[in-house]
Design an enzyme around this catalytic site. Structure first.
Site, PDB file in Angstrom:
ATOM      1  N   HIS A  56     -30.316   0.208 -27.754  1.00  0.00           N
ATOM      2  CA  HIS A  56     -31.692  -0.290 -27.729  1.00  0.00           C
ATOM      3  C   HIS A  56     -31.834  -1.358 -26.652  1.00  0.00           C
ATOM      4  O   HIS A  56     -30.851  -1.754 -26.033  1.00  0.00           O
ATOM      5  CB  HIS A  56     -32.134  -0.800 -29.108  1.00  0.00           C
ATOM      6  CG  HIS A  56     -31.428  -2.017 -29.612  1.00  0.00           C
ATOM      7  ND1 HIS A  56     -30.083  -2.035 -29.915  1.00  0.00           N
ATOM      8  CD2 HIS A  56     -31.875  -3.275 -29.899  1.00  0.00           C
ATOM      9  CE1 HIS A  56     -29.742  -3.234 -30.367  1.00  0.00           C
ATOM     10  NE2 HIS A  56     -30.812  -4.010 -30.352  1.00  0.00           N
ATOM     11  N   ASP A  60     -29.276  -8.759 -25.503  1.00  0.00           N
ATOM     12  CA  ASP A  60     -27.890  -8.960 -25.920  1.00  0.00           C
ATOM     13  C   ASP A  60     -27.157  -7.650 -26.134  1.00  0.00           C
ATOM     14  O   ASP A  60     -26.014  -7.639 -26.598  1.00  0.00           O
ATOM     15  CB  ASP A  60     -27.812  -9.849 -27.174  1.00  0.00           C
ATOM     16  CG  ASP A  60     -28.475  -9.235 -28.388  1.00  0.00           C
ATOM     17  OD1 ASP A  60     -29.409  -8.422 -28.226  1.00  0.00           O
ATOM     18  OD2 ASP A  60     -28.069  -9.568 -29.519  1.00  0.00           O
ATOM     19  N   HIS A  61     -27.776  -6.528 -25.740  1.00  0.00           N
ATOM     20  CA  HIS A  61     -27.097  -5.233 -25.753  1.00  0.00           C
ATOM     21  C   HIS A  61     -27.080  -4.569 -24.379  1.00  0.00           C
ATOM     22  O   HIS A  61     -26.376  -3.571 -24.206  1.00  0.00           O
ATOM     23  CB  HIS A  61     -27.756  -4.302 -26.787  1.00  0.00           C
ATOM     24  CG  HIS A  61     -27.542  -4.763 -28.197  1.00  0.00           C
ATOM     25  ND1 HIS A  61     -26.587  -4.214 -29.032  1.00  0.00           N
ATOM     26  CD2 HIS A  61     -28.118  -5.762 -28.900  1.00  0.00           C
ATOM     27  CE1 HIS A  61     -26.609  -4.845 -30.190  1.00  0.00           C
ATOM     28  NE2 HIS A  61     -27.525  -5.800 -30.138  1.00  0.00           N
ATOM     29  N   HIS A 169     -23.025  -6.656 -34.481  1.00  0.00           N
ATOM     30  CA  HIS A 169     -22.856  -8.105 -34.573  1.00  0.00           C
ATOM     31  C   HIS A 169     -21.887  -8.480 -35.689  1.00  0.00           C
ATOM     32  O   HIS A 169     -21.717  -7.738 -36.653  1.00  0.00           O
ATOM     33  CB  HIS A 169     -24.200  -8.789 -34.872  1.00  0.00           C
ATOM     34  CG  HIS A 169     -25.175  -8.738 -33.758  1.00  0.00           C
ATOM     35  ND1 HIS A 169     -25.226  -9.695 -32.763  1.00  0.00           N
ATOM     36  CD2 HIS A 169     -26.143  -7.835 -33.460  1.00  0.00           C
ATOM     37  CE1 HIS A 169     -26.192  -9.392 -31.911  1.00  0.00           C
ATOM     38  NE2 HIS A 169     -26.769  -8.271 -32.316  1.00  0.00           N
TER      39      HIS A 169
END
Length: 253
Positions: A56, A60-61, A169
């Protein structure tokens, strides 16, 4: 499963995953929060990156995707529905499509809810769920609604129970602290919370987790359970409504 999987801690609490097919030499990474830890993990093993699989669009990805693409020329794969806010895709995928990493095939699952256009990669024996289904939790509903997320979680819950769930996470301890407030009499949950505390104290990741354990302990998957519904004061309520109330309580926790 034949792929060798390496968990790569990134940032403060993100995980990326390397998937290596020894037979072909193909190596994929699922999500790139930060290029440096992934580069180091590849170098340590002498692997060459061939594929970048994106779940997605959150920064942070994907923050390290452009850097790794420039260095390796790896194929970038992501959701067609999310392509307008992802790094440029070499392969755009939809629900029901498949993608190969070496000799292994992953089915693409639409797991919208945390975001719209969020996908998971389901290999035999392992599913990479990022911020949809998480260890003892699920992602916040930033874009989708509770009904959409419940449908996504239900799709994941229907995978074989021995499937390993690789989420995005290290939130498990915090998720456990909430879970016991809505499911306080669950002995499997109590044991898991203790196991998580021990793992973290020893510096070990708490992911992946087996789907069967999530089904037994993750409150967001237990919205179907009559005892859970009764405990929530929602006996007889539709599953999606019970899920929505658990999510509301977690947001306020």
């Amino acid at each position: 499963m034949p792929l060798e999987i390496v968990t790569v801690p990134c940032r403060a609490d993100n995980y990326a995953y390397l998937l290596h097919d020894a037979g072909t030499g193909a190596t994929a990474v699922v999500d790139v929060p930060d290029a440096a830890p992934i580069r180091a993990a590849l170098a340590e093993r002498g692997w060459s990156l061939t594929d970048i699989l994106i779940t997605h669009h959150h920064n942070d990805h994907i923050d390290g995707v452009a850097e790794l693409k420039a260095e390796t020329g790896a194929r970038v794969v992501g959701a067609a529905a999310d392509a307008h806010r992802l790094p440029p895709l070499d392969l755009a995928l939809r629900e029901g499509d498949s993608v190969a990493v070496g000799a292994e095939q992953a089915q693409v699952l639409d797991v919208s809810g945390h975001t719209l256009g969020h996908i998971a990669f389901s290999f035999p024996g392992a599913v990479f769920t990022a911020d949809s289904l998480m260890a003892l939790g699920c992602g916040r509903l930033f874009e989708g609604d509770a009904r959409t997320m419940w449908a996504s979680l239900s799709r994941l819950a229907a995978l074989p129970p021995e499937t390993l769930v690789y989420s995005g996470h290290e939130y498990t301890a915090a998720n456990g602290a909430f879970a016991v407030t809505v499911d306080p009499d669950n002995p499997a949950l109590k044991k898991r919370v203790a196991d998580v505390a021990a793992a973290r104290a020893a510096g070990r990741p708490t992911v992946p987790s087996e789907l069967s354990l999530e089904l037994a302990t993750n409150p967001f998957l237990r919205a179907t359970d009559p005892q859970m519904k009764a405990r929530m004061g929602m006996a007889g309520a539709p599953d999606a409504e019970v899920f929505a109330e658990i999510r509301r309580r977690k947001d306020a926790f």
